[in-house]
Design an enzyme around this catalytic site. Structure first.
Site, PDB file in Angstrom:
ATOM      1  N   SER A   1      -1.275 -13.067   2.945  1.00 27.65           N
ATOM      2  CA  SER A   1      -1.958 -11.771   2.895  1.00 27.65           C
ATOM      3  C   SER A   1      -1.597 -11.072   1.600  1.00 27.65           C
ATOM      4  O   SER A   1      -0.551 -11.328   1.015  1.00 27.65           O
ATOM      5  CB  SER A   1      -1.507 -10.890   4.057  1.00 27.65           C
ATOM      6  OG  SER A   1      -0.194 -10.401   3.818  1.00 27.65           O
ATOM      7  N   ASP A   2      -2.474 -10.180   1.155  1.00 27.41           N
ATOM      8  CA  ASP A   2      -2.072  -9.311   0.062  1.00 27.41           C
ATOM      9  C   ASP A   2      -0.924  -8.438   0.591  1.00 27.41           C
ATOM     10  O   ASP A   2      -0.690  -8.352   1.804  1.00 27.41           O
ATOM     11  CB  ASP A   2      -3.242  -8.464  -0.438  1.00 27.41           C
ATOM     12  CG  ASP A   2      -3.014  -8.013  -1.881  1.00 27.41           C
ATOM     13  OD1 ASP A   2      -1.852  -7.963  -2.321  1.00 27.41           O
ATOM     14  OD2 ASP A   2      -4.003  -7.698  -2.568  1.00 27.41           O
ATOM     15  N   CYS A   3      -0.187  -7.794  -0.330  1.00 30.39           N
ATOM     16  CA  CYS A   3       1.060  -7.181   0.110  1.00 30.39           C
ATOM     17  C   CYS A   3       0.826  -5.979   1.017  1.00 30.39           C
ATOM     18  O   CYS A   3       0.302  -4.951   0.580  1.00 30.39           O
ATOM     19  CB  CYS A   3       1.926  -6.887  -1.097  1.00 30.39           C
ATOM     20  SG  CYS A   3       2.376  -8.473  -1.840  1.00 30.39           S
ATOM     21  N   ASP A   4       1.167  -6.223   2.268  1.00 33.46           N
ATOM     22  CA  ASP A   4       0.982  -5.273   3.362  1.00 33.46           C
ATOM     23  C   ASP A   4      -0.440  -5.195   3.897  1.00 33.46           C
ATOM     24  O   ASP A   4      -0.776  -4.255   4.608  1.00 33.46           O
ATOM     25  CB  ASP A   4       1.492  -3.875   2.987  1.00 33.46           C
ATOM     26  CG  ASP A   4       2.996  -3.884   2.747  1.00 33.46           C
ATOM     27  OD1 ASP A   4       3.693  -4.621   3.473  1.00 33.46           O
ATOM     28  OD2 ASP A   4       3.466  -3.188   1.828  1.00 33.46           O
ATOM     29  N   SER A   5      -1.267  -6.177   3.616  1.00 34.78           N
ATOM     30  CA  SER A   5      -2.637  -6.183   4.163  1.00 34.78           C
ATOM     31  C   SER A   5      -2.666  -6.026   5.679  1.00 34.78           C
ATOM     32  O   SER A   5      -3.552  -5.371   6.217  1.00 34.78           O
ATOM     33  CB  SER A   5      -3.340  -7.504   3.854  1.00 34.78           C
ATOM     34  OG  SER A   5      -3.949  -7.471   2.607  1.00 34.78           O
TER      35      SER A   5
END
Ligand SMILES: *[C@@H]1O[C@H](CO)[C@@H](O)[C@H](O)[C@H]1NC(C)=O
Ligand SMILES: *[C@@H]1O[C@H](CO)[C@@H](O)[C@H](O)[C@H]1NC(C)=O
Ligand SMILES: *[C@@H]1O[C@H](CO)[C@@H](O)[C@H](O)[C@H]1NC(C)=O
Ligand SMILES: *[C@@H]1O[C@H](CO)[C@@H](O)[C@H](O)[C@H]1NC(C)=O
Ligand SMILES: *[C@@H]1O[C@H](CO)[C@@H](O)[C@H](O)[C@H]1NC(C)=O
Ligand SMILES: *[C@@H]1O[C@H](CO)[C@@H](O)[C@H](O)[C@H]1NC(C)=O
Length: 776
Positions: free
Chosen positions: A302-306
């Protein structure tokens, strides 16, 4: 951070017992502890030799299965987040998955740091400029250097093995703050860039084990992500409404090529929603397309904290456990962030997902680390084990950074007698502008610490005497030093104005709202041009394009160069082009629109295709037919190249089964590019003659476009092939492009199905056109 002290050249301590009466004292050789992070270290824990997952003579799948079998649920959950926890009882250290290498090893992710041992790494041009080289060998060569430097840093404990690069999102809108990170607006160029860079990063020289990884790359951000923060709409809340047609012929191709052609080890899902679903929670996109259709061999991150974003900001689920379950069930393997670490155990307890679902995720993660040699013991005894600080920032690597910038720089305008400047004829050169002596600006974002910088001023000063004036206190240029600048230009033999922007005006989380040069930059340029004694060379440093019609149409501005963010050696490369040591060969990888374009196009409208009744003009050269400042593919040279198609068919026939409806109907304007038709692979060759009519030798990127018959809202024109060649002065060459009807000529219909249009196609190379007709 590892201290320098521990990392000096390997020391070997011998504890020698050599007295006869102490014959029982063992002779020990204690090597220096490897600073790299890896598992299965028998020198730390003898037990590891008995673990199947540490046994290199077993197959990788069996080793991964053995490891997964040994873990408790808690231990498994430690391995679905970027800061993966240690499992000490099995000799597995903690591992940081997040490193970045967009255009050089970067310290933006926590997995990589510089230290006095490796104080910097080669910083290549920002990707948008490298893309302008249209040179696939260069894309791969850069990747190869970056992975060598990354391995060297891993070996001394300063970097990880998993890099979340490249960014292959389509540069859909000129305002996007992250357009600079991408290879531009064209799906084919982006696909070739992505797969070539990935190969450069990942491929080892070991033919015996082709699935082994040098480092693991990651193509991001899947998908339709190209808005960061525009007039209050931000990427954490944005729902990209995308038609199936645009998805299939614009947004998907670079990712598909990363996975299928580049064999990338990872894909990252984005923050935004696509058609109402967060990408990281969409089983169709992750399990369906990436893993199912394209057969990703690797992990989805995932993108960071998606995941947290779709729970907290988008309120996509009621509870955090549901969010965790949705992500994992959709096919997510690794969470950048800590959300899955916090909520997955509870999700299992509540019965929202099974432990075996987590097994799938960690299997993909561990398999990737396994391919990287993480479970093979001391990396110094493995391929690339000898790389170290001496292999970072080598003269050769830095020369490639300079060459990459040279190959990308685009000559937008050149009046006869302007460029190249003769260094012998110039006694003083005025160098003016807020970007004329910048360092960090040149390396853009997702940067590292470069080996060294050569600023434009320094690059130019190496050849001629210069007089320098910043002209504005920064790129915002609220108050230009017009008077002083005019004075310099009026007496200098030539003037170079280095203008443009930097990360303060285009960056992650910050899109532009204006396409004009900021503040008083236009005023400064116009006033200087009015009084300049010699040629006026305008150099634009930026990621995105500008409406610089005022300069384009000003005869006193005799040349214009776009230099992207040209990397650590950017100033040297700019000087190479200005003085003609290098003949410019870059071509724009994106359309430069007029300011008025912004009034017609909200950034939030994802449609690529025009909608005339609504006054919506469409996007990119493939669909937009309105006025441009400079178009996709524009780029001049000091030479004069001509193109001619010398051999190409006038008609191409595609075989259809006897019972195909189109054999009996006159209404068919296209046939489905179905497997049985495309298996036969209908291809033809186009032979081109390319001639360099000038005395100057140079490189030239040949772009082959096609205009398909106008059915299914197909692009008005699209790139189907390109190749960069080098031609001596007054010489020519023959080139061959192989065209595959299914792959290259097919279009996507309104429902996302590949179709082969029947009728007239026009091939374009330069100004040359060739018409061919495609029949049954
Ligand atoms: C490693 O695996 C091979 C193949 O199965 C086996 O023969 C060998 O005994 C194993 N090594 C150890 C130390 O268990
Ligand atoms: C990780 O390492 C720390 C410190 O060595 C230790 O206390 C902890 O138990 C380890 N965690 C696991 C899951 O092994
Ligand atoms: C890099 O530095 C950060 C912050 O000091 C630290 O947490 C991290 O472990 C370091 N990583 C490496 C690979 O040295
Ligand atoms: C240009 O920039 C370099 C690097 O920051 C600096 O050392 C130098 O003093 C600057 N030159 C001028 C004339 O300001
Ligand atoms: C640019 O300079 C102006 C005037 O000196 C200043 O107010 C502004 O903060 C500066 N902008 C940046 C991004 O440094
Ligand atoms: C393409 O890039 C490669 C690698 O840097 C370089 O050797 C080659 O000369 C370039 N091709 C042309 C035609 O400039």
């Amino acid at each position: 951070m590892i201290s320098v002290f521990e990392n000096r050249a390997p020391k070997v301590f011998f504890i020698l017992g050599f007295l006869i009466c102490f014959s029982l004292i063992s002779v020990r050789v204690v090597g220096q502890v490897s600073p790299a992070v890896f598992a299965c270290d028998a020198t730390k824990d003898r037990k590891v030799v008995h673990y199947g997952f540490c046994n290199a003579s077993l197959g990788r799948d069996a080793r991964v299965a053995d490891l997964v079998r040994r873990l408790t649920l808690q231990e498994k959950i430690l391995n679905i987040v970027n800061g993966a926890g240690n499992i000490s009882r099995l000799g597995i250290p903690k591992y940081e998955w997040w490193s970045e290498a967009l255009h050089g090893v970067s310290n933006v992710g926590p997995g990589t740091n510089f230290s006095s041992l490796v104080p910097g790494a080669t910083s290549f041009p920002q990707v948008i400029l490298t893309a302008a080289s249209f040179n696939t060998s260069l894309f791969e060569a850069i990747g190869k250097v970056v992975s060598t430097e990354a391995r060297a840093m891993y070996n001394v404990g300063l970097a990880g093995l998993t890099f979340w690069s490249p960014n292959v999102n389509i540069f859909r809108d000129p305002r996007w703050g992250r357009g600079q990170e991408t290879p531009g607006e064209d799906p084919l160029l982006s696909s070739k860039y992505g797969s070539s860079y990935v190969k450069g990063l990942q491929q080892t020289d070991d033919n015996a084990d082709p699935s082994r990884l040098k480092v693991a790359a990651c193509c991001k951000h899947y998908t339709a992500y190209d808005l960061d923060n525009w007039k209050g709409v931000d990427r954490y809340h944005f729902n990209a409404v995308v038609t199936q047609q645009d998805m299939d012929d614009t947004f998907d191709p670079p990712f598909k090529s990363c996975v299928i052609d580049g064999n990338v080890a990872s894909v990252m899902c984005s923050y935004n929603q696509v058609n109402g679903k967060p990408t990281c929670a969409d089983p169709h996109l992750l399990a369906g397309v990436i893993r199912g259709q394209w057969k990703l061999n690797g992990y989805i991150v995932s993108d960071c904290d998606s995941v947290e974003v779709f729970f907290d900001d988008q309120h996509y689920t009621k509870t955090p456990e549901q969010a965790a379950a949705k992500a994992i069930l959709a096919g997510l393997d690794l969470n950048c962030g800590s959300f899955l670490g916090q909520h997955t155990a509870a999700a299992v307890k509540k019965g929202l997902l099974k432990e075996s679902d987590i097994d799938n995720a960690i299997t993909n993660n561990f398999a990737t680390l396994m391919r990287l040699g993480f479970f093979d013991g001391d990396p110094r005894k493995q391929p690339y084990g000898k790389l170290g600080p001496k292999d970072v920032c080598t003269a050769e690597n830095q020369e490639l950074a300079r060459d990459a910038a040279r190959q990308g720089i685009v000559l937008l305008k050149n009046t006869a007698g302007s460029l190249p400047l003769s260094s012998a004829a110039i006694k003083t050169l005025a160098v003016i502008g807020p970007n004329a002596n910048v360092t960090k600006t040149m390396i853009g974002n997702y940067e590292g610490i470069p080996c060294k910088y050569t600023t434009p001023l320094q690059g130019l000063t190496a050849s001629v005497a210069t007089k320098y004036l910043p002209g504005c206190s920064n790129v915002t240029c609220g108050n230009a030093q017009v008077k002083e600048a005019k004075k310099l230009a009026a007496t200098a033999d030539a003037t170079v104005l280095v203008m443009g922007i930097d990360q303060s005006l285009e960056r992650e989380s910050f899109d532009r709202v204006d396409l004009r040069l900021p503040g008083q930059q236009p005023l400064l340029i116009k006033e200087v041009a009015k009084v300049a004694k010699g040629p006026v060379i305008l150099v634009i440093m930026s990621g995105g394009g500008f409406d610089i019609s005022f300069a384009k149409h000003n005869d006193k501005v005799t040349s214009i160069l776009w230099v992207g963010y040209p990397g650590e050696a950017g100033g040297a490369a700019i000087a190479d082009v200005i003085f003609g040591y290098y003949n410019p060969s870059g071509r724009l990888p994106m359309t430069w629109y007029p300011q008025s374009y912004l009034d017609k196009v909200p950034m939030t409208n994802m449609n690529m295709r025009p909608d005339p009744p609504k006054g919506y003009p469409g996007r990119t050269y493939r669909f937009y037919t309105g006025e441009t400042i400079y178009s996709f593919g524009h780029g001049l040279s000091y030479s004069k190249f001509s193109h001619k198609i010398v051999k190409a068919p006038q008609t191409v026939s595609i075989p259809l089964d006897d019972d195909h409806v189109c054999r009996h109907s006159l209404d068919c304007n296209s046939v489905e590019a179905v497997e049985q038709l495309c298996k036969k692979s209908v291809t033809f060759d186009i032979h081109l003659r390319v001639q360099n009519k000038a005395r100057h030798g140079g490189s030239h990127s040949v772009l082959l476009f096609v205009t398909p018959p106008s059915v299914h809202n197909s692009p008005r024109k699209h790139l189907i092939g390109f190749e960069k060649i080098s031609l001596k002065g007054k010489s020519g060459t023959l080139m061959r492009f192989k065209v595959d009807v299914c792959k290259d000529l097919s279009v996507v219909d309104e429902l996302g199905r590949r179709k082969i249009a029947l009728g007239q196609y026009v091939l374009h190379v330069g100004n040359f056109k060739h018409t061919l007709s495609l029949r049954i």
